[in-house]
Design a protein around this motif. Structure first.
Motif, mmCIF file in Angstrom:
data_model
loop_
_atom_site.group_PDB
_atom_site.id
_atom_site.type_symbol
_atom_site.label_atom_id
_atom_site.label_comp_id
_atom_site.label_asym_id
_atom_site.label_seq_id
_atom_site.Cartn_x
_atom_site.Cartn_y
_atom_site.Cartn_z
ATOM 1 N N MET A 2 0.822 -1.203 0.000
ATOM 2 C CA MET A 2 0.000 0.000 0.000
ATOM 3 C C MET A 2 0.861 1.261 0.000
ATOM 4 S SD MET A 2 -3.148 -0.910 -0.063
ATOM 5 C CE MET A 2 -4.008 0.556 0.447
ATOM 6 N N ALA A 3 1.960 1.222 0.724
ATOM 7 C CA ALA A 3 2.803 2.410 0.841
ATOM 8 C C ALA A 3 4.214 1.990 1.217
ATOM 9 C CB ALA A 3 2.258 3.346 1.911
ATOM 10 N N ALA A 4 5.178 2.784 0.757
ATOM 11 C CA ALA A 4 6.577 2.533 1.109
ATOM 12 C C ALA A 4 7.323 3.861 1.075
ATOM 13 C CB ALA A 4 7.216 1.550 0.134
ATOM 14 N N ALA A 5 8.331 3.943 1.896
ATOM 15 C CA ALA A 5 9.169 5.139 1.921
ATOM 16 C C ALA A 5 10.032 5.190 0.660
ATOM 17 C CB ALA A 5 10.057 5.107 3.155
ATOM 18 N N GLU A 6 10.454 6.379 0.269
ATOM 19 C CA GLU A 6 11.306 6.521 -0.911
ATOM 20 C C GLU A 6 12.656 5.856 -0.737
ATOM 21 O OE1 GLU A 6 11.694 10.486 -2.373
ATOM 22 O OE2 GLU A 6 9.538 10.815 -2.400
ATOM 23 N N CYS A 7 13.158 5.804 0.493
ATOM 24 C CA CYS A 7 14.503 5.267 0.715
ATOM 25 C C CYS A 7 14.536 3.752 0.478
ATOM 26 C CB CYS A 7 14.993 5.622 2.108
ATOM 27 S SG CYS A 7 13.835 5.207 3.410
ATOM 28 N N SER A 8 13.775 2.995 1.220
ATOM 29 C CA SER A 8 13.630 1.554 1.015
ATOM 30 C C SER A 8 12.661 1.021 2.052
ATOM 31 C CB SER A 8 14.970 0.821 1.122
ATOM 32 O OG SER A 8 15.375 0.739 2.464
ATOM 33 N N THR A 9 12.104 -0.143 1.794
ATOM 34 C CA THR A 9 11.170 -0.708 2.766
ATOM 35 C C THR A 9 11.864 -1.131 4.047
ATOM 36 O OG1 THR A 9 11.347 -2.901 1.767
ATOM 37 C CG2 THR A 9 9.555 -1.495 0.994
ATOM 38 N N SER A 10 13.142 -1.479 3.978
ATOM 39 C CA SER A 10 13.847 -1.891 5.188
ATOM 40 C C SER A 10 14.320 -0.694 6.013
ATOM 41 C CB SER A 10 15.030 -2.786 4.830
ATOM 42 O OG SER A 10 15.958 -2.076 4.029
ATOM 43 N N CYS A 11 14.398 0.464 5.411
ATOM 44 C CA CYS A 11 14.868 1.655 6.126
ATOM 45 C C CYS A 11 13.738 2.290 6.943
ATOM 46 C CB CYS A 11 15.433 2.659 5.133
ATOM 47 S SG CYS A 11 15.969 4.214 5.880
ATOM 48 N N CYS A 12 12.726 2.755 6.256
ATOM 49 C CA CYS A 12 11.649 3.498 6.922
ATOM 50 C C CYS A 12 10.334 2.730 6.981
ATOM 51 C CB CYS A 12 11.415 4.826 6.222
ATOM 52 S SG CYS A 12 12.819 5.946 6.390
ATOM 53 N N GLY A 13 10.269 1.577 6.356
ATOM 54 C CA GLY A 13 9.085 0.752 6.484
ATOM 55 C C GLY A 13 8.165 0.777 5.281
ATOM 56 N N SER A 14 7.194 -0.101 5.338
ATOM 57 C CA SER A 14 6.166 -0.194 4.302
ATOM 58 C C SER A 14 4.920 -0.802 4.926
ATOM 59 C CB SER A 14 6.651 -1.055 3.131
ATOM 60 O OG SER A 14 6.930 -2.360 3.567
ATOM 61 N N ALA A 15 3.811 -0.635 4.234
ATOM 62 C CA ALA A 15 2.544 -1.206 4.685
ATOM 63 C C ALA A 15 2.006 -2.124 3.600
ATOM 64 C CB ALA A 15 1.545 -0.101 4.987
ATOM 65 N N TRP A 16 1.576 -3.306 4.016
ATOM 66 C CA TRP A 16 1.059 -4.328 3.105
ATOM 67 C C TRP A 16 -0.342 -4.721 3.555
ATOM 68 C CZ3 TRP A 16 4.435 -6.329 -0.691
ATOM 69 C CH2 TRP A 16 5.754 -5.922 -0.573
ATOM 70 N N VAL A 17 -1.191 -5.083 2.583
ATOM 71 C CA VAL A 17 -2.543 -5.543 2.901
ATOM 72 C C VAL A 17 -2.997 -6.510 1.812
ATOM 73 C CG1 VAL A 17 -3.713 -3.630 1.706
ATOM 74 C CG2 VAL A 17 -4.861 -4.793 3.588
ATOM 75 N N THR A 18 -3.813 -7.476 2.202
ATOM 76 C CA THR A 18 -4.427 -8.386 1.242
ATOM 77 C C THR A 18 -5.799 -7.832 0.891
ATOM 78 O OG1 THR A 18 -3.273 -10.283 2.151
ATOM 79 C CG2 THR A 18 -5.255 -10.745 0.876
ATOM 80 N N ILE A 19 -6.065 -7.673 -0.413
ATOM 81 C CA ILE A 19 -7.343 -7.151 -0.886
ATOM 82 C C ILE A 19 -8.044 -8.269 -1.653
ATOM 83 C CG2 ILE A 19 -8.497 -5.424 -2.310
ATOM 84 C CD1 ILE A 19 -5.996 -3.646 -1.888
ATOM 85 N N ARG A 20 -9.275 -8.569 -1.247
ATOM 86 C CA ARG A 20 -10.012 -9.613 -1.949
ATOM 87 C C ARG A 20 -11.484 -9.211 -2.079
ATOM 88 N NH1 ARG A 20 -9.898 -11.250 3.207
ATOM 89 N NH2 ARG A 20 -11.757 -12.250 4.018
ATOM 90 N N ARG A 21 -12.070 -9.671 -3.159
ATOM 91 C CA ARG A 21 -13.478 -9.416 -3.426
ATOM 92 C C ARG A 21 -14.258 -10.686 -3.105
ATOM 93 N NH1 ARG A 21 -16.190 -5.747 -6.987
ATOM 94 N NH2 ARG A 21 -14.129 -4.880 -7.334
ATOM 95 N N GLU A 22 -15.297 -10.534 -2.311
ATOM 96 C CA GLU A 22 -16.170 -11.646 -1.967
ATOM 97 C C GLU A 22 -17.607 -11.179 -2.148
ATOM 98 O OE1 GLU A 22 -15.305 -13.095 1.951
ATOM 99 O OE2 GLU A 22 -13.364 -13.899 1.348
ATOM 100 N N GLY A 23 -18.195 -11.582 -3.246
ATOM 101 C CA GLY A 23 -19.583 -11.193 -3.518
ATOM 102 C C GLY A 23 -19.738 -9.688 -3.613
ATOM 103 N N ALA A 24 -20.586 -9.134 -2.769
ATOM 104 C CA ALA A 24 -20.908 -7.709 -2.820
ATOM 105 C C ALA A 24 -19.956 -6.850 -1.998
ATOM 106 C CB ALA A 24 -22.340 -7.499 -2.333
#
Length: 63
Positions: A2-24
């Protein structure tokens, strides 16, 4: 990812999420955050039609 710092994911971090569609609904679950305070939402659930409309609106803004 979803988001990551410009430097690197190991430096300032990142955010991850699983997105799935289920019916409505579209679910955002299984959050991961390797930076910051580590606080994460449990889940977001969206109406699929509203979600699709918002994606279309956002995509049109990039043109």
């Amino acid at each position: 990812m979803m988001a990551a710092a410009e430097c690197s994911t190991s430096c300032c971090g990142s955010a991850w999420v699983t997105i799935r569609r289920e019916g409505a609904h579209v679910h955002w679950t299984d959050w991961e955050n390797n930076g910051g305070d580590g606080k994460l939402p449990l889940e977001f659930r969206f109406d699929a039609d509203q979600y699709d409309a918002e994606l279309a609106r956002a995509a049109a803004a990039w043109v």
